[in-house]
Design an enzyme around this catalytic site. Sequence first.
Site, PDB file in Angstrom:
ATOM      1  N   ASP A  33      25.824  61.721 -28.136  1.00  0.00           N
ATOM      2  CA  ASP A  33      26.170  62.256 -26.815  1.00  0.00           C
ATOM      3  C   ASP A  33      25.681  63.691 -26.664  1.00  0.00           C
ATOM      4  OD1 ASP A  33      27.570  60.018 -26.094  1.00  0.00           O
ATOM      5  OD2 ASP A  33      29.485  60.776 -26.812  1.00  0.00           O
ATOM      6  N   LYS A  55      25.378  62.149 -21.411  1.00  0.00           N
ATOM      7  CA  LYS A  55      25.616  61.947 -19.983  1.00  0.00           C
ATOM      8  C   LYS A  55      25.575  63.293 -19.290  1.00  0.00           C
ATOM      9  CE  LYS A  55      28.471  57.865 -20.667  1.00  0.00           C
ATOM     10  NZ  LYS A  55      28.851  58.075 -22.063  1.00  0.00           N
ATOM     11  N   MET A 167      38.159  67.780 -19.725  1.00  0.00           N
ATOM     12  CA  MET A 167      37.357  67.496 -18.536  1.00  0.00           C
ATOM     13  C   MET A 167      38.053  67.998 -17.265  1.00  0.00           C
ATOM     14  SD  MET A 167      35.919  63.686 -19.466  1.00  0.00           S
ATOM     15  CE  MET A 167      37.453  63.032 -20.096  1.00  0.00           C
TER      16      MET A 167
HETATM   17  N1  SAH Z   1      36.210  62.598 -27.642  1.00  0.00           N
HETATM   18  C1  SAH Z   1      36.263  64.018 -27.339  1.00  0.00           C
HETATM   19  C2  SAH Z   1      36.532  64.266 -25.871  1.00  0.00           C
HETATM   20  C3  SAH Z   1      35.476  63.726 -24.938  1.00  0.00           C
HETATM   21  S1  SAH Z   1      35.776  64.149 -23.276  1.00  0.00           S
HETATM   22  C4  SAH Z   1      37.278  64.701 -28.231  1.00  0.00           C
HETATM   23  O1  SAH Z   1      38.075  64.027 -28.892  1.00  0.00           O
HETATM   24  O2  SAH Z   1      37.246  65.926 -28.298  1.00  0.00           O
HETATM   25  C5  SAH Z   1      34.832  65.619 -23.086  1.00  0.00           C
HETATM   26  C6  SAH Z   1      35.726  66.828 -22.966  1.00  0.00           C
HETATM   27  O3  SAH Z   1      36.191  67.240 -24.251  1.00  0.00           O
HETATM   28  C7  SAH Z   1      35.063  68.058 -22.410  1.00  0.00           C
HETATM   29  O4  SAH Z   1      34.992  68.027 -21.020  1.00  0.00           O
HETATM   30  C8  SAH Z   1      36.001  69.143 -22.891  1.00  0.00           C
HETATM   31  O5  SAH Z   1      37.176  69.179 -22.109  1.00  0.00           O
HETATM   32  C9  SAH Z   1      36.382  68.628 -24.263  1.00  0.00           C
HETATM   33  N2  SAH Z   1      35.570  69.192 -25.350  1.00  0.00           N
HETATM   34  C10 SAH Z   1      34.898  68.513 -26.279  1.00  0.00           C
HETATM   35  N3  SAH Z   1      34.333  69.352 -27.176  1.00  0.00           N
HETATM   36  C11 SAH Z   1      34.681  70.600 -26.794  1.00  0.00           C
HETATM   37  C12 SAH Z   1      34.443  71.907 -27.319  1.00  0.00           C
HETATM   38  N4  SAH Z   1      33.711  72.101 -28.423  1.00  0.00           N
HETATM   39  N5  SAH Z   1      34.956  72.957 -26.671  1.00  0.00           N
HETATM   40  C13 SAH Z   1      35.716  72.800 -25.576  1.00  0.00           C
HETATM   41  N6  SAH Z   1      35.976  71.592 -25.038  1.00  0.00           N
HETATM   42  C14 SAH Z   1      35.473  70.506 -25.643  1.00  0.00           C
END
Ligand code: SAH
Length: 260
Positions: A33, A55, A167
């Site tokens: 991703d 995406k 998100m």
């Molecule tokens: N599966 C992922 C989440 C996917 S949804 C998890 O468990 O972390 C995507 C969202 O995750 C982003 O919009 C943001 O809100 C958050 N996110 C993922 N990585 C991030 C990071 N390094 N810093 C801040 N937000 C993050």
Amino acid sequence: MSVALVGAGPGDPDLLTLRAARLLATAEVVVHDALVGDGVLALIPESAERIDVGKRPGHPTPQEMISTLLVELGRQGKRVVRLKGGDPFVFGRGGEEAEALAEAGVPFEVVPGITSSVAAPAAAGIPVTHRGVSAAFTVVTGHRRHGEPDVDWRSLANVGGTIVVLMGVSQRGVIASELISGGLDPSTPVAAIESATTDAQVVGRWTLAALADAEVRSPAVIVIGAVAAFDFRSGYLPAMSEATAYAPIRSSQPGQPHLR
Ligand code: SAH
């Protein structure tokens, strides 16, 4: 196992699990991703084919195409790593990919990852739970999808504990005003952690009332609740009276058990 749905953690490659690192090292194909950190991508062997299905706005790879791709690669018997940011089953649509693989009879395994919903607060020195301050945390998406029920923010305002929004950047104004309408104190502390655990990490702190106008860039995790005022990186711990003064509850339903 031919396909592994692997959590890549929040960004810092040191936060990969040992199993994720081991699978990456021997992968023949890596499907990843946009959110997977550069440091993690750097661990993909030269010999492995790399497919970016990120995406990005305007250039989305539809979920069905990703699932079909994984099934095809799996059927070829290749060692496939499907690398997803954080944990594969936390808003990662990993469940849909697991479903497609299961239906197609392609063997797969799931490797959990450190989710940004706890890693991002931790990287800002924020404990998602803290004795006497927050006894629960709720992880929600701020993203609206057509045809799917939206989060009931007003009810959430009465749950108590810490609210962690993924998100949620573009909807932060709506989220704040709904939570306030639901009874959350406008002075409730809020923190946003952008690009957590990477070199680009930025932490901002406001009150809930100020969130709408706060500058926050995606990807970010938004933390709402008394713990958002904490910063254990600097040793900052609000006085207990100050922390608990931001009681997350102003419930209109007396008699309900309240978590703080
Ligand atoms: N599966 C992922 C989440 C996917 S949804 C998890 O468990 O972390 C995507 C969202 O995750 C982003 O919009 C943001 O809100 C958050 N996110 C993922 N990585 C991030 C990071 N390094 N810093 C801040 N937000 C993050």
